[in-house]
Design an enzyme around this catalytic site. Sequence first.
Site, PDB file in Angstrom:
ATOM      1  N   LYS A 109      56.058   8.370 -18.035  1.00  0.00           N
ATOM      2  CA  LYS A 109      54.839   7.565 -17.920  1.00  0.00           C
ATOM      3  C   LYS A 109      53.876   7.834 -19.063  1.00  0.00           C
ATOM      4  CE  LYS A 109      54.851   7.203 -12.866  1.00  0.00           C
ATOM      5  NZ  LYS A 109      54.065   7.340 -11.618  1.00  0.00           N
ATOM      6  N   TYR A 119      61.688  10.865 -10.512  1.00  0.00           N
ATOM      7  CA  TYR A 119      61.670   9.465 -10.084  1.00  0.00           C
ATOM      8  C   TYR A 119      61.900   9.383  -8.572  1.00  0.00           C
ATOM      9  CZ  TYR A 119      63.068   4.555  -9.660  1.00  0.00           C
ATOM     10  OH  TYR A 119      63.166   3.244  -9.276  1.00  0.00           O
ATOM     11  N   ASN A 167      42.045   4.537  -8.263  1.00  0.00           N
ATOM     12  CA  ASN A 167      41.380   3.331  -8.755  1.00  0.00           C
ATOM     13  C   ASN A 167      39.888   3.449  -8.501  1.00  0.00           C
ATOM     14  OD1 ASN A 167      43.877   2.170  -9.430  1.00  0.00           O
ATOM     15  ND2 ASN A 167      44.149   1.515  -7.330  1.00  0.00           N
ATOM     16  N   ARG A 206      37.321   1.436  -8.523  1.00  0.00           N
ATOM     17  CA  ARG A 206      36.690   0.122  -8.412  1.00  0.00           C
ATOM     18  C   ARG A 206      36.866  -0.410  -6.987  1.00  0.00           C
ATOM     19  NH1 ARG A 206      41.879  -0.611 -10.657  1.00  0.00           N
ATOM     20  NH2 ARG A 206      43.189  -1.833  -9.247  1.00  0.00           N
ATOM     21  N   ARG A 252      48.027 -13.054  -1.314  1.00  0.00           N
ATOM     22  CA  ARG A 252      47.355 -13.552  -2.517  1.00  0.00           C
ATOM     23  C   ARG A 252      47.979 -14.883  -2.916  1.00  0.00           C
ATOM     24  NH1 ARG A 252      46.440  -8.521  -6.687  1.00  0.00           N
ATOM     25  NH2 ARG A 252      45.940  -6.921  -5.144  1.00  0.00           N
TER      26      ARG A 252
END
Length: 448
Positions: A158, A202, A290, A292, A338
Amino acid sequence: MFQKILIANRGEIAVRIIRACREMGIKTVAVYSEADREALHAQLADEAICIGPAAPQESYLNMERILSATIATKAEAIHPGFGFLSENSKFVEMCEKCNVAFIGPSAEVIHKMGNKSEARKTMMEAGVPVVPGTKEPVYNVEEALEAAKEIGFPIMIKASSGGGGKGMRISESPEDFVENFNTAQRESVNAFADDTMYLERYVREPRHIEVQILGDKFGNVVQLGERDCSIQRRHQKMIEESPSCAIDQATREKMGETAVRAAKAVGYESAGTIEFLLDKSGEFFFMEMNTRIQVEHPVTEFVSGVDLVKEQIRIAAGLPLSVEQKDIVMRGHAIECRINAEDPSRNFMPCPGTIENIHLPGGNGVRIDTAVFNGYQIPPNYDSMIMKVIVYDKDRASAIAKMRSTLGEVVIEGVQTNLDFQYDILNQKDFIEGNVTTDFIPEHYNME
Ligand code: MV4
């Protein structure tokens, strides 16, 4: 409390924030691009200012213009919504310098959590479980290969500046590691001008489960349960629900406590989300934070009864959380679909255009968050998500039935949408039985 807030966003989230402000008796200022002159957020706000051309860099991402609009209208605070400037620590610093409150966490926390390997290290030190892997970042392929052998294959490579899948590669064995590492690192350098990488074991066929938290300026942190966001396509979430049917009550409590510990470790304030990977054995690991309000926040609002946007505004104004952990009782089941203006038969290609006819459903436990209307022209410059359909009922089966009924009632003419695709997912046996992992869409629809 603030008298006036500027909303530095567009679309359904700008409308969502304007509604919260209006309910709280706060005046609103919308900013809009030249492509958004007729947009709902610009019409609904008390004031609206054009901040530039359609290209996001020249309008919704233009920090100077947004701050100028804030100062010109004497707004005391900016709500950034999600995307755009919501996780830009430089913008938060500029707000501070202009004596404007940013409705979100501090620049320092945004910066720290934006660096995924630093976030991982911070969480390790706070005793938050992370996927076995490197504690320090790796920069060159030789040292990375040594670390990978130590961790054990398969390995997830990553990028520190990544997130959302960019600069990410799976390596199955030492033989394919060098090539995959180099490709991931090159991608990271090109996309983020950063060669900083990290490694994790993984986790095969995981579920994506995230916990909503709220923190205030007094060090209080509460968690509002989890959302299961495993149904994604190319790292874009499609369906989110709360609670997750994949965890038992003991795991739920442990995950909630872990999320609170993670938030407290960084002195978090405002609304935030701790993302976890859940493996097949039921173990969970911190993935990212996150900083937000998220697209899928309405599912948590339905099951918790807490208005997350109002809480964000209260917190930024220096008020304590309006709820204590003991008062937060999760009840029932909520699902969000969505709806995007895109064509699933053409590899989900975005389909901007004019809404020729629209019918929105309603009823008990149905919430539609959208900024589109009859005759609205969806500009090609922004995200293709045009509507969120959220339903609430007493349990998962009832919520699925309600979502089917609700989606079946939606009419959108003039643009292609993923409505039928969403409807199809709701009728899949594995979805109904709750057998979903992040591989659900590729597995069931023969796509990447
Ligand atoms: C992983 C993983 C398996 N093992 N990390 C995808 C985006 C980024 N936020 C992290 N992601 C993943 N990290 C380890 N160690 C699998 C994914 C992943 C994924 C995660 C959540 C939701 C959908 C996903 C789709 C593919 C891969």
